[in-house]
Write a protein that holds these residues in place. Structure first.
Motif, PDB file in Angstrom:
ATOM      1  N   GLN A  69       0.818  -1.217   0.000  1.00  0.00           N
ATOM      2  CA  GLN A  69       0.000   0.000   0.000  1.00  0.00           C
ATOM      3  C   GLN A  69       0.853   1.269   0.000  1.00  0.00           C
ATOM      4  O   GLN A  69       0.709   2.111  -0.854  1.00  0.00           O
ATOM      5  N   ASN A  70       1.704   1.428   1.003  1.00  0.00           N
ATOM      6  CA  ASN A  70       2.529   2.643   1.084  1.00  0.00           C
ATOM      7  C   ASN A  70       3.961   2.313   1.471  1.00  0.00           C
ATOM      8  O   ASN A  70       4.206   1.380   2.236  1.00  0.00           O
ATOM      9  N   PHE A  71       4.862   3.101   0.919  1.00  0.00           N
ATOM     10  CA  PHE A  71       6.283   2.955   1.225  1.00  0.00           C
ATOM     11  C   PHE A  71       6.782   4.348   1.595  1.00  0.00           C
ATOM     12  O   PHE A  71       6.600   5.299   0.833  1.00  0.00           O
ATOM     13  N   LEU A  72       7.352   4.455   2.794  1.00  0.00           N
ATOM     14  CA  LEU A  72       7.879   5.763   3.225  1.00  0.00           C
ATOM     15  C   LEU A  72       9.361   5.622   3.546  1.00  0.00           C
ATOM     16  O   LEU A  72       9.732   5.114   4.619  1.00  0.00           O
ATOM     17  N   PRO A  73      10.225   6.021   2.616  1.00  0.00           N
ATOM     18  CA  PRO A  73      11.660   5.976   2.914  1.00  0.00           C
ATOM     19  C   PRO A  73      12.069   7.230   3.685  1.00  0.00           C
ATOM     20  O   PRO A  73      11.574   8.319   3.398  1.00  0.00           O
ATOM     21  N   ALA A  74      12.941   7.084   4.668  1.00  0.00           N
ATOM     22  CA  ALA A  74      13.399   8.246   5.447  1.00  0.00           C
ATOM     23  C   ALA A  74      14.842   8.568   5.063  1.00  0.00           C
ATOM     24  O   ALA A  74      15.584   7.684   4.612  1.00  0.00           O
ATOM     25  N   ILE A  82       4.384   5.920  -2.814  1.00  0.00           N
ATOM     26  CA  ILE A  82       5.670   6.166  -2.141  1.00  0.00           C
ATOM     27  C   ILE A  82       5.655   7.601  -1.618  1.00  0.00           C
ATOM     28  O   ILE A  82       5.614   8.557  -2.408  1.00  0.00           O
ATOM     29  N   ILE A  83       5.620   7.723  -0.313  1.00  0.00           N
ATOM     30  CA  ILE A  83       5.426   9.045   0.293  1.00  0.00           C
ATOM     31  C   ILE A  83       6.770   9.615   0.752  1.00  0.00           C
ATOM     32  O   ILE A  83       7.437   9.032   1.613  1.00  0.00           O
ATOM     33  N   LEU A  84       7.133  10.749   0.155  1.00  0.00           N
ATOM     34  CA  LEU A  84       8.373  11.418   0.546  1.00  0.00           C
ATOM     35  C   LEU A  84       8.002  12.585   1.456  1.00  0.00           C
ATOM     36  O   LEU A  84       7.738  13.704   0.992  1.00  0.00           O
ATOM     37  N   ALA A  85       7.891  12.295   2.711  1.00  0.00           N
ATOM     38  CA  ALA A  85       7.559  13.287   3.749  1.00  0.00           C
ATOM     39  C   ALA A  85       7.765  12.545   5.057  1.00  0.00           C
ATOM     40  O   ALA A  85       6.875  11.854   5.532  1.00  0.00           O
ATOM     41  N   PRO A  86       8.962  12.648   5.627  1.00  0.00           N
ATOM     42  CA  PRO A  86       9.303  11.746   6.728  1.00  0.00           C
ATOM     43  C   PRO A  86       8.707  12.094   8.085  1.00  0.00           C
ATOM     44  O   PRO A  86       8.843  11.302   9.018  1.00  0.00           O
ATOM     45  N   SER A  87       8.047  13.246   8.215  1.00  0.00           N
ATOM     46  CA  SER A  87       7.475  13.574   9.528  1.00  0.00           C
ATOM     47  C   SER A  87       6.375  14.622   9.381  1.00  0.00           C
ATOM     48  O   SER A  87       6.288  15.314   8.350  1.00  0.00           O
ATOM     49  N   VAL A 123       5.031   9.489  -4.948  1.00  0.00           N
ATOM     50  CA  VAL A 123       5.426   8.914  -6.235  1.00  0.00           C
ATOM     51  C   VAL A 123       4.635   7.623  -6.412  1.00  0.00           C
ATOM     52  O   VAL A 123       4.563   6.803  -5.496  1.00  0.00           O
ATOM     53  N   LEU A 124       4.055   7.472  -7.592  1.00  0.00           N
ATOM     54  CA  LEU A 124       3.392   6.207  -7.899  1.00  0.00           C
ATOM     55  C   LEU A 124       3.918   5.756  -9.255  1.00  0.00           C
ATOM     56  O   LEU A 124       4.013   6.572 -10.176  1.00  0.00           O
ATOM     57  N   VAL A 125       4.268   4.492  -9.372  1.00  0.00           N
ATOM     58  CA  VAL A 125       4.793   3.982 -10.645  1.00  0.00           C
ATOM     59  C   VAL A 125       3.780   2.966 -11.172  1.00  0.00           C
ATOM     60  O   VAL A 125       3.938   1.748 -10.990  1.00  0.00           O
ATOM     61  N   PRO A 126       2.706   3.439 -11.833  1.00  0.00           N
ATOM     62  CA  PRO A 126       1.605   2.535 -12.193  1.00  0.00           C
ATOM     63  C   PRO A 126       2.007   1.479 -13.216  1.00  0.00           C
ATOM     64  O   PRO A 126       1.373   0.428 -13.306  1.00  0.00           O
ATOM     65  N   SER A 127       3.098   1.753 -13.955  1.00  0.00           N
ATOM     66  CA  SER A 127       3.520   0.774 -14.962  1.00  0.00           C
ATOM     67  C   SER A 127       4.051  -0.508 -14.307  1.00  0.00           C
ATOM     68  O   SER A 127       4.240  -1.517 -14.990  1.00  0.00           O
ATOM     69  N   THR A 128       4.254  -0.505 -12.972  1.00  0.00           N
ATOM     70  CA  THR A 128       4.635  -1.749 -12.295  1.00  0.00           C
ATOM     71  C   THR A 128       3.424  -2.679 -12.165  1.00  0.00           C
ATOM     72  O   THR A 128       3.573  -3.862 -11.864  1.00  0.00           O
TER      73      THR A 128
END
Ligand SMILES: Cc1cc2nc3c(=O)[nH]c(=O)nc-3n(C[C@H](O)[C@H](O)[C@H](O)COP(=O)(O)OP(=O)(O)OC[C@H]3O[C@@H](n4cnc5c(N)ncnc54)[C@H](O)[C@@H]3O)c2cc1C
Length: 535
Positions: A86-91, A358-363, A387-392
């Motif tokens: 569902q969601n990926f949050l890299p820090a 993919i959520i780029l917002a760590p806090s 970021v969403l990569v729908p082609s995956t």
């Protein structure tokens, strides 16, 4: 000149839904759309040779299952698939959070044992309240009416129905509901969780399309607004329409046409015709007239009442109130054509996380600073990007081996301070968004072979979304439920007889739900039947 029963302004997904229901009920329906394609903010287009993507709206969950079934959208070609995560949050420190069925608890536990226990309770709390909201989505909210006529009796029954739904909640759950409608997401999340990424997971939903800090009162409702959806029967889950969001609206257009509706493209409305205090049709930009018994508008209510309905036809104070309708989402949208998949420092290489949002917002603090910076400077220099990569999940969008990504960026000012124009800053801000992704996924910028950029001004120009507002008006307490689009007009009926609201400016608001279109169709049919019964 054309004569029809209903003319619908705008072929966005709500206009199309309304058209399909009305045509299925046997009314003659004509939809008039300004653009070359039907679908409004839910369209798929080729933005770079060989690369297609959802242009604006990019992910599906809120689309109501009853509407999918009633309009037989699957038979008209719609296929929706779940994300594999569902969601990926890299820090920035290399840690990450990865959520989805069977993964969330373990991933949260790696960050905080306390939060791993807390998240299940909070998700249950949200789910319970989302279940209540689901019961309100396909019904008109109680409407305030003057006097004690038939309208007042109808509304008294409606209010009773609403009270009955709420009565099924315990007192404690009613308190939770009040919190979620009025409090800030930030305060609620700080009380429950300790880890920044876990808070950011929920906090992101509170600022999507909401030009505000996650600590702004009322932001908890926006978080909830993003939680009442489902994909293929799985509640709270987000997914992808094969072929992009345009596949949803193309299926809706097919359903409407199959039921007999006429959908006219490049047929923008210049003016709503008003005769003896009644909407009687529309004049198109080319001068053509479409006369109708009922006019339903799916455009932003401020656009309708300040540009299309003659001011002198409106009741005193109505126009003045509409001038104050608050628009402006603070969003900046990009589509990028990629020669390779992104690889994130926190979790390198391919994997299910690349199908996630993919959520780029760590806090939450990062999100709050982004908002403040956008207010002062015009855009956040450390922006929030999903970021969403729908082609995956969908090979039809890009050539073999290549990919497309949607970048949904917050916060930017709907109008730049100091009289500056978005036309002069679009490219610079687009570079910043790509650099923001590149910081956590080195090589991303180099893999971009084409890009499409939509500033708030572009969203307004292309889709008629005033101030770039993705919801047709902010989801603030004074613009929600019985107050959407105005107290006294929450029943989809406008201030003129024969004029109806069937777009996101009506309850339950924005998102690809189909609900305003469905509910407005029901009101129009009720009025139509009442008219015939009285003859
Ligand atoms: C950038 C962005 C990202 C989003 N992401 C998501 C998401 O991922 N998931 C989600 O569920 N929702 C998302 N949303 C919100 C969602 O797309 C909208 O709330 C929804 O599509 C609005 O649908 P609508 O039918 O009410 O109105 P619209 O789609 O705005 O349709 C209104 C139509 O009226 C037409 N029109 C305007 N003026 C005239 C005129 N004078 N005459 C004739 N026609 C006219 C327009 O061209 C348009 O086709 C996003 C929106 C945006 C902008």
């Amino acid at each position: 000149m054309t004569e029809t029963d209903v003319v619908i302004i705008g072929a966005g997904h709500n206009g199309l839904t309304c058209a399909a229901y009305l045509a299925q009920a046997g009314l003659r329906v004509c939809v008039v759309e300004r653009r070359k394609v039907a679908g409004g903010a839910a369209v798929t287009e080729e933005f770079h040779p060989g690369f297609r993507n959802s242009v604006a709206a990019y992910t599906v969950s809120l689309l109501n299952p009853k509407i999918i079934a009633d309009l037989a959208l699957a038979d008209h070609g719609l296929e929706i698939v779940e994300r594999r995560a569902q969601n990926f949050l890299p820090a920035p420190d290399g840690s990450y959070l990865l959520t989805g069925e069977g993964r969330t608890r373990a991933s949260v536990a790696r960050l905080s044992a306390h939060d791993a226990d807390a998240i299940e309770g909070f998700s249950r709390e949200l789910e319970l309240i989302a279940d209540v909201l689901r019961q309100f989505v396909l019904r008109a909210p109680p409407n305030l009416v003057a006097g004690f006529g038939a309208g007042a009796i109808r509304e008294a029954f409606n209010a009773l129905g609403t009270a009955n739904i709420l009565r099924n909640l315990s007192l404690d759950q009613q308190r939770d509901l009040l919190d979620l409608f009025t409090r800030s997401a930030g305060d609620m999340l700080d009380e429950r969780f300790e880890n920044d990424l876990v808070k950011a997971l929920f906090g992101f939903d509170a600022i999507v399309g909401n030009y505000a800090s996650p600590y702004a009162p009322g932001s908890a409702y926006v978080m909830l607004h993003h939680a009442f959806g489902e994909v293929n029967g799985k509640k709270g889950v987000w997914g992808h329409a094969i072929g992009g969001m345009g596949a949803i609206t193309q299926a809706m257009a097919k359903a409407a046409r199959a039921a007999g509706a006429d959908i006219r493209l490049e047929a923008g409305v210049r003016e709503v015709i008003v005769e003896r205090h009644r909407a009687a049709g529309v004049v198109l930009e080319n001068g053509e007239i479409v006369r109708a018994k009922y006019v339903a508008s799916s455009v932003n209510p401020k656009l309708l009442y300040t540009r299309l309905v003659p001011a002198q036809a409106l009741p005193d104070n109505f126009s003045a109130r509409m001038q104050r309708w608050r628009n402006g989402s603070g969003t900046f949208r990009m589509n990028v054509a990629l020669s390779a998949l992104p690889s994130f420092t926190a979790l390198p290489g391919e994997g299910d996380h690349l199908t996630a949002g993919i959520i780029l917002a760590p806090s939450l603090g990062y999100m709050e600073r982004a908002y403040q910076d956008a207010r002062d400077h015009g855009w956040s220099r450390a922006p929030v990007v999903e970021v969403l990569v729908p082609s995956t999940l969908d090979e039809s969008l890009a050539p073999e081996g290549a990919h497309v990504a949607s970048l949904f960026c917050q916060h930017v000012a709907p109008e730049l301070p100091g009289g500056r124009s978005w036309d002069d800053h679009r490219e610079e801000v687009a570079d910043l968004m790509i650099a923001t992704v590149d910081r956590v996924a080195p090589g991303f910028a180099a893999s971009v072979v084409g890009r499409q950029i939509l500033s708030p001004l572009d969203l307004e120009r292309q889709f008629g979304l005033l101030g770039g507002d993705i919801f047709h008006g902010a989801l603030t307490l004074n613009q929600l439920f019985s107050a959407r689009p105005m107290l006294g007009h929450a029943d989809y009926r406008g201030p003129l007889k024969g004029l109806y609201h069937c777009g996101s400016g009506a309850h339950p608001g924005g998102g690809v739900t189909g609900a305003p279109g469905h509910n407005a169709a029901r009101t129009i049919l009720a009025d139509h039947r009442a008219l015939f019964a009285s003859r």
